[in-house]
Motif scaffolding. Structure first.
Motif, PDB file in Angstrom:
ATOM      1  N   PHE A 247       0.863  -1.183   0.000  1.00  0.00           N
ATOM      2  CA  PHE A 247       0.000   0.000   0.000  1.00  0.00           C
ATOM      3  C   PHE A 247       0.896   1.228   0.000  1.00  0.00           C
ATOM      4  CE2 PHE A 247      -1.969   3.434   2.405  1.00  0.00           C
ATOM      5  CZ  PHE A 247      -3.209   3.552   1.800  1.00  0.00           C
ATOM      6  N   GLY A 248       0.683   2.100  -0.976  1.00  0.00           N
ATOM      7  CA  GLY A 248       1.514   3.288  -1.089  1.00  0.00           C
ATOM      8  C   GLY A 248       0.717   4.563  -1.014  1.00  0.00           C
ATOM      9  N   SER A 249       1.405   5.676  -1.086  1.00  0.00           N
ATOM     10  CA  SER A 249       0.760   6.980  -0.970  1.00  0.00           C
ATOM     11  C   SER A 249      -0.171   7.275  -2.136  1.00  0.00           C
ATOM     12  CB  SER A 249       1.831   8.076  -0.874  1.00  0.00           C
ATOM     13  OG  SER A 249       2.683   8.045  -2.014  1.00  0.00           O
ATOM     14  N   GLU A 250      -0.034   6.539  -3.252  1.00  0.00           N
ATOM     15  CA  GLU A 250      -0.869   6.795  -4.418  1.00  0.00           C
ATOM     16  C   GLU A 250      -1.535   5.530  -4.956  1.00  0.00           C
ATOM     17  OE1 GLU A 250       1.207   9.083  -7.380  1.00  0.00           O
ATOM     18  OE2 GLU A 250       2.241  10.274  -5.853  1.00  0.00           O
ATOM     19  N   GLY A 251      -1.622   4.500  -4.137  1.00  0.00           N
ATOM     20  CA  GLY A 251      -2.295   3.298  -4.617  1.00  0.00           C
ATOM     21  C   GLY A 251      -1.822   2.047  -3.904  1.00  0.00           C
ATOM     22  N   MET A 252      -2.209   0.905  -4.439  1.00  0.00           N
ATOM     23  CA  MET A 252      -1.874  -0.375  -3.818  1.00  0.00           C
ATOM     24  C   MET A 252      -1.639  -1.425  -4.889  1.00  0.00           C
ATOM     25  SD  MET A 252      -4.060  -2.596  -1.016  1.00  0.00           S
ATOM     26  CE  MET A 252      -5.287  -3.204  -2.185  1.00  0.00           C
ATOM     27  N   ILE A 253      -0.741  -2.374  -4.584  1.00  0.00           N
ATOM     28  CA  ILE A 253      -0.452  -3.481  -5.484  1.00  0.00           C
ATOM     29  C   ILE A 253      -0.497  -4.774  -4.691  1.00  0.00           C
ATOM     30  CG2 ILE A 253       1.515  -4.639  -6.615  1.00  0.00           C
ATOM     31  CD1 ILE A 253       2.119  -2.094  -8.042  1.00  0.00           C
ATOM     32  N   THR A 254      -1.052  -5.829  -5.289  1.00  0.00           N
ATOM     33  CA  THR A 254      -1.014  -7.155  -4.684  1.00  0.00           C
ATOM     34  C   THR A 254      -0.345  -8.114  -5.658  1.00  0.00           C
ATOM     35  OG1 THR A 254      -3.168  -7.849  -5.554  1.00  0.00           O
ATOM     36  CG2 THR A 254      -3.150  -6.719  -3.413  1.00  0.00           C
ATOM     37  N   ALA A 255       0.214  -9.195  -5.114  1.00  0.00           N
ATOM     38  CA  ALA A 255       0.861 -10.213  -5.941  1.00  0.00           C
ATOM     39  C   ALA A 255       0.729 -11.557  -5.250  1.00  0.00           C
ATOM     40  CB  ALA A 255       2.336  -9.872  -6.175  1.00  0.00           C
ATOM     41  N   GLY A 256       0.875 -12.614  -6.041  1.00  0.00           N
ATOM     42  CA  GLY A 256       0.787 -13.953  -5.483  1.00  0.00           C
ATOM     43  C   GLY A 256      -0.636 -14.454  -5.430  1.00  0.00           C
ATOM     44  N   GLY A 257      -0.806 -15.640  -4.860  1.00  0.00           N
ATOM     45  CA  GLY A 257      -2.135 -16.210  -4.775  1.00  0.00           C
ATOM     46  C   GLY A 257      -2.107 -17.652  -4.334  1.00  0.00           C
ATOM     47  N   ILE A 258      -3.200 -18.339  -4.586  1.00  0.00           N
ATOM     48  CA  ILE A 258      -3.342 -19.717  -4.130  1.00  0.00           C
ATOM     49  C   ILE A 258      -4.025 -20.604  -5.168  1.00  0.00           C
ATOM     50  CG2 ILE A 258      -5.568 -19.267  -3.018  1.00  0.00           C
ATOM     51  CD1 ILE A 258      -4.673 -21.164  -0.793  1.00  0.00           C
ATOM     52  N   ARG A 259      -4.553 -20.019  -6.215  1.00  0.00           N
ATOM     53  CA  ARG A 259      -5.313 -20.767  -7.218  1.00  0.00           C
ATOM     54  C   ARG A 259      -4.443 -21.782  -7.954  1.00  0.00           C
ATOM     55  NH1 ARG A 259     -10.108 -18.604  -9.825  1.00  0.00           N
ATOM     56  NH2 ARG A 259     -11.008 -16.880  -8.622  1.00  0.00           N
ATOM     57  N   GLU A 260      -5.030 -22.928  -8.220  1.00  0.00           N
ATOM     58  CA  GLU A 260      -4.364 -23.928  -9.048  1.00  0.00           C
ATOM     59  C   GLU A 260      -4.385 -23.518 -10.506  1.00  0.00           C
ATOM     60  OE1 GLU A 260      -5.988 -28.087  -9.730  1.00  0.00           O
ATOM     61  OE2 GLU A 260      -4.376 -28.480  -8.288  1.00  0.00           O
ATOM     62  N   SER A 261      -5.430 -22.803 -10.918  1.00  0.00           N
ATOM     63  CA  SER A 261      -5.553 -22.294 -12.278  1.00  0.00           C
ATOM     64  C   SER A 261      -6.502 -21.098 -12.251  1.00  0.00           C
ATOM     65  CB  SER A 261      -6.103 -23.377 -13.222  1.00  0.00           C
ATOM     66  OG  SER A 261      -7.475 -23.605 -12.964  1.00  0.00           O
ATOM     67  N   SER A 262      -6.759 -20.521 -13.418  1.00  0.00           N
ATOM     68  CA  SER A 262      -7.670 -19.375 -13.487  1.00  0.00           C
ATOM     69  C   SER A 262      -9.139 -19.805 -13.516  1.00  0.00           C
ATOM     70  CB  SER A 262      -7.362 -18.537 -14.735  1.00  0.00           C
ATOM     71  OG  SER A 262      -7.539 -19.316 -15.908  1.00  0.00           O
ATOM     72  N   MET A 263      -9.387 -21.113 -13.523  1.00  0.00           N
ATOM     73  CA  MET A 263     -10.755 -21.624 -13.566  1.00  0.00           C
ATOM     74  C   MET A 263     -11.513 -21.306 -12.280  1.00  0.00           C
ATOM     75  SD  MET A 263     -12.930 -24.182 -12.364  1.00  0.00           S
ATOM     76  CE  MET A 263     -11.935 -25.530 -11.780  1.00  0.00           C
ATOM     77  N   THR A 264     -12.731 -20.798 -12.430  1.00  0.00           N
ATOM     78  CA  THR A 264     -13.624 -20.564 -11.301  1.00  0.00           C
ATOM     79  C   THR A 264     -14.909 -21.350 -11.522  1.00  0.00           C
ATOM     80  OG1 THR A 264     -12.732 -18.333 -10.986  1.00  0.00           O
ATOM     81  CG2 THR A 264     -14.849 -18.834  -9.940  1.00  0.00           C
ATOM     82  N   ARG A 265     -15.373 -22.010 -10.478  1.00  0.00           N
ATOM     83  CA  ARG A 265     -16.538 -22.896 -10.551  1.00  0.00           C
ATOM     84  C   ARG A 265     -17.778 -22.192  -9.990  1.00  0.00           C
ATOM     85  NH1 ARG A 265     -14.423 -26.063  -7.466  1.00  0.00           N
ATOM     86  NH2 ARG A 265     -13.327 -27.333  -9.000  1.00  0.00           N
ATOM     87  N   TYR A 266     -18.860 -22.196 -10.748  1.00  0.00           N
ATOM     88  CA  TYR A 266     -20.131 -21.618 -10.311  1.00  0.00           C
ATOM     89  C   TYR A 266     -21.195 -22.722 -10.355  1.00  0.00           C
ATOM     90  CZ  TYR A 266     -17.832 -17.169 -11.400  1.00  0.00           C
ATOM     91  OH  TYR A 266     -16.966 -16.111 -11.455  1.00  0.00           O
TER      92      TYR A 266
END
Length: 339
Positions: A247-266
């Motif tokens: 988190f910075g003075s002009e915004g925020m960045i995130t990185a990384g994750g936990i997903r096995e793939s980009s697939m999302t189940r509905y």
């Protein structure tokens, strides 16, 4: 381009993965030799990979082999420094899994030796080679979120295995050390000045008296005013979880994750996705890319992306964290002495 002859020290879980990468995924390199003092470990890996690599039980014999041009060290952490120093003194380029060393004396000696011998040395801080973390570093370095003010980094393993055999302080020296380096990487040009740690044995309370801590949060203050937290747990039942936020003075960045793939189940149960349960799955590309960068750096004489000095800083934070646990007090982090 000439093929780089690489000697691998360590044929265990991570050594086998790196050996497979060298043998099968890096056109500019070949797995020339494997050393492991465990009986038949090196032979088994060479057989599994179907290579003609030489086999040694004594790592020093591999290091002394005149045909070995570079050494990849994946031996137990307590042996890293001795193997690194021997490789440097025998004129080999060095890739060493983290931690590079477990005492500041060892780290100082390595930094000095690498400088004196002009050795190409890279440490296995794989997050520097993960696409999201690299993109985040670039954005932050270019000032796109202003001045970093709050940072977070976490490593949560999916299951605590082999708890009884884990060395004391593993959570700082072998797990959170990735987060300590990641926080420096994502706060370019800044250095840590103070840490305070809360840690406990929440997964295996029965092992607390023997020294195993499995849960920890470190608060780290940096000299540019930023405040960071590094968090680790040895048991996240939902998967292998590696993430960071700046988190910075002009915004925020995130990185990384936990997903096995980009697939999302509905479906009728809601929205869900599959999670990675293993580091070599979640960070597969990063593990390969770090060795690709190592070979490229050695052959084309590019700068190392994860230097001995980076490893010395990460160790400095880890040792300060251990002192904070022991004293239950904040610990100042002096700049490592130049050697």
């Amino acid at each position: 381009m000439n093929t780089l002859n690489i000697g691998l020290i360590g044929a265990g879980r991570m050594g086998a993965f790196h050996g497979e990468t060298i043998a099968q995924r890096l056109p500019g390199a070949q797995l020339y030799a494997v050393a492991d003092p465990v009986p038949n470990a090196a032979e088994q890996l060479v057989h599994t990979l179907n290579t003609t690599a030489k086999v040694y039980t004594d790592p020093m014999e591999l290091i002394k082999d005149p045909e070995v041009e570079a050494v990849v060290i994946v031996s137990p952490a307590k042996t890293h420094a001795a193997n690194v120093l021997a490789a440097i003194r025998h004129g080999k380029a060095v890739f060493c899994e983290k931690p590079m060393a477990i005492t500041m004396e060892e780290a100082d000696e390595i930094v000095q030796a690498a400088d004196e011998h002009q050795t190409f040395l890279q440490v296995g801080f794989n997050r520097r080679f993960e696409k999201g973390f690299r993109a985040a570093h670039r954005e932050i370095a270019e000032g796109r979120i202003g001045t970093p003010q709050l940072l977070k980094s976490n490593t949560r393993d999916p299951e605590l295995q082999g708890a009884e055999s884990k060395p004391q302080w593993t959570i700082f020296l072998e797990t959170l050390i990735h987060d300590f380096d990641a926080l420096r990487y994502l706060n370019p040009g800044a250095q840590p000045v103070e840490v305070y740690v809360a840690a406990d044995a929440l997964v295996r309370p029965d092992l607390k008296e023997s020294g195993l801590l499995d849960t920890a949060v470190a608060t780290i203050k940096f000299d540019n005013g930023a405040i960071a937290t590094a968090e680790a747990s040895f048991q996240a039942v939902y998967g292998y979880d590696v993430r960071a936020e700046v988190f910075g003075s002009e915004g925020m960045i995130t990185a990384g994750g936990i997903r096995e793939s980009s697939m999302t189940r509905y479906n009728k149960d809601g929205v869900s996705y599959d999670t990675s349960r293993y580091d070599q799955h979640l960070l597969f590309e990063a593990y390969v890319e770090e060795l690709r960068a190592f070979v490229d750096g050695v052959v084309h004489k590019h700068p190392s992306y994860a230097t001995a000095e980076d490893a010395r800083w990460a160790l400095k934070i880890a040792l300060a964290c251990i002192e904070s646990v022991q004293t239950n007090q904040p610990v100042q982090i002096p700049k490592p002495a130049l050697v």
